[in-house]
Design an enzyme around this catalytic site. Structure first.
Site, PDB file in Angstrom:
ATOM      1  N   GLY A 174       0.842  -1.192   0.000  1.00 45.64           N
ATOM      2  CA  GLY A 174       0.000   0.000   0.000  1.00 45.64           C
ATOM      3  C   GLY A 174       0.873   1.236   0.000  1.00 45.64           C
ATOM      4  O   GLY A 174       1.763   1.386   0.842  1.00 45.64           O
ATOM      5  N   VAL A 204       3.784  -1.338   3.688  1.00 39.91           N
ATOM      6  CA  VAL A 204       3.334   0.030   3.448  1.00 39.91           C
ATOM      7  C   VAL A 204       4.521   0.880   3.024  1.00 39.91           C
ATOM      8  O   VAL A 204       5.587   0.831   3.640  1.00 39.91           O
ATOM      9  CB  VAL A 204       2.667   0.631   4.706  1.00 39.91           C
ATOM     10  CG1 VAL A 204       2.359   2.107   4.488  1.00 39.91           C
ATOM     11  CG2 VAL A 204       1.394  -0.124   5.060  1.00 39.91           C
ATOM     12  N   LYS A 205       4.318   1.630   1.955  1.00 40.89           N
ATOM     13  CA  LYS A 205       5.319   2.606   1.522  1.00 40.89           C
ATOM     14  C   LYS A 205       4.841   3.986   1.946  1.00 40.89           C
ATOM     15  O   LYS A 205       3.746   4.418   1.599  1.00 40.89           O
ATOM     16  CB  LYS A 205       5.500   2.557  -0.002  1.00 40.89           C
ATOM     17  CG  LYS A 205       6.467   3.616  -0.544  1.00 40.89           C
ATOM     18  CD  LYS A 205       6.623   3.498  -2.054  1.00 40.89           C
ATOM     19  CE  LYS A 205       7.490   4.601  -2.632  1.00 40.89           C
ATOM     20  NZ  LYS A 205       7.675   4.469  -4.092  1.00 40.89           N
ATOM     21  N   SER A 206       5.660   4.679   2.735  1.00 46.08           N
ATOM     22  CA  SER A 206       5.282   5.987   3.243  1.00 46.08           C
ATOM     23  C   SER A 206       6.499   6.900   3.218  1.00 46.08           C
ATOM     24  O   SER A 206       7.486   6.603   2.536  1.00 46.08           O
ATOM     25  CB  SER A 206       4.704   5.851   4.662  1.00 46.08           C
ATOM     26  OG  SER A 206       4.170   7.075   5.107  1.00 46.08           O
TER      27      SER A 206
END
Length: 295
Positions: A174, A204-206
């Site tokens: 995500g 998760v890529k943030s």
């Protein structure tokens, strides 16, 4: 009804207590089946528990991007130094050899191009699960837009992709988008990363931010940080180092690698930080040594 902040009261993130991995080294994947764990073990290095991803999917909304005019010439030489390639189905098929021994994260959603001010309004599926299986994808990436007009649609795409991925043992990444109107604060990234994990994202890529250790602690799956805009090489290495020290399990960099004056040196320097725990100064020496032809 829950408040729209979610953290009015003080919280204890138990930063001094590591997450119990219970037999499998990837955070949050202990109860996944064999195929899912096998793909996650291709994405994350079992020794360090971390990953170096190379993102070159920018053209899906931007067209030819500086440094990626000829992907067939730019990306293949960097493959030996990364764990994962992140790109679109069209570019991976046309520019990456099927014999390349590297994990592949396929962007499976499309969004409105940069010709429009609000890119969250036009999202949909660009690569369905059958296509991802035919590509032997190790991961599927879905862009999400929390706090933007396209929030609901993007979360539905994430949830449906995660369900399909679970059925076939393919992890879902995500991706937290940060548009012009979105916050870039600890509070926003805490909310966004947790919401994506709650809706089924395995990774998760943030973005890195002040207070990142609390963002990472509150997210039950691994976070990899985006590189964002091009920074001076030492600054990019410092950001990666801080993120890893504060709980990130890797980086997914694009412009900070392929727009560097020595992409191979920068890729190896990032790898030194992510996998070997090198300090920014030590990693910068790797970058300079490769740039100067010393190694």
């Amino acid at each position: 009804m829950a408040d729209n902040i979610g953290n009015k009261a003080a919280h204890d993130y138990h930063l001094d207590t590591p997450v119990a991995l219970d037999g499998f080294f990837v955070k949050g994947a202990t109860h996944s089946d064999w195929g899912m764990q096998n793909r996650l073990a291709r994405l994350f290095n079992p020794k360090s528990g971390n990953t170096v991803m190379l993102a070159f999917d920018h053209g899906y909304i931007m067209g030819p991007t500086a440094g990626l005019e000829r992907i067939d010439l730019v990306i293949p030489p960097l493959i030996p130094y990364v764990d994962v390639l992140m790109g679109t189905k069209g570019v991976i098929r046309s520019c990456i050899s099927p014999a390349a021994r590297v994990a592949k994260c396929v962007r499976v959603t499309y969004d409105t191009t940069v010709l429009f001010d609000e890119m969250s309004n036009g999202g949909g599926i660009a690569c369905d699960i059958e296509n991802a299986i035919r590509m032997n994808a190790d991961c599927m990436a879905v862009q999400t837009f929390l706090g933007a007009p396209g929030e609901s649609r993007s979360l539905e795409l994430l949830a449906r992709t995660a369900d399909a991925g679970t059925k076939y043992g393919i992890p879902t990444l995500g991706v937290v988008a940060v548009g012009k109107q979105m916050e870039r604060t600890e509070k926003f990234f805490q909310l966004a990363t947790r919401v994506l994990a709650e809706n089924g994202a395995n990774i998760v890529k943030s973005y890195y931010c002040e207070g990142f250790e609390r963002v990472a602690a509150a997210c039950p799956v691994p976070i990899v940080i985006a590189g964002g805009k091009k920074l001076p090489e030492l600054e990019a290495l410092e950001m990666a180092y801080r993120a890893i020290q504060e709980g990130a399990h890797g980086v997914d960099m694009g412009r900070n690698i392929f727009q560097s004056d020595c992409p191979a040196g920068m890729t190896q320097a990032i790898g030194a930080v992510v996998h070997q725990g090198s300090t920014p100064k030590e990693a910068f020496q790797v970058y300079e040594a490769v740039k100067n032809g010393e190694i």
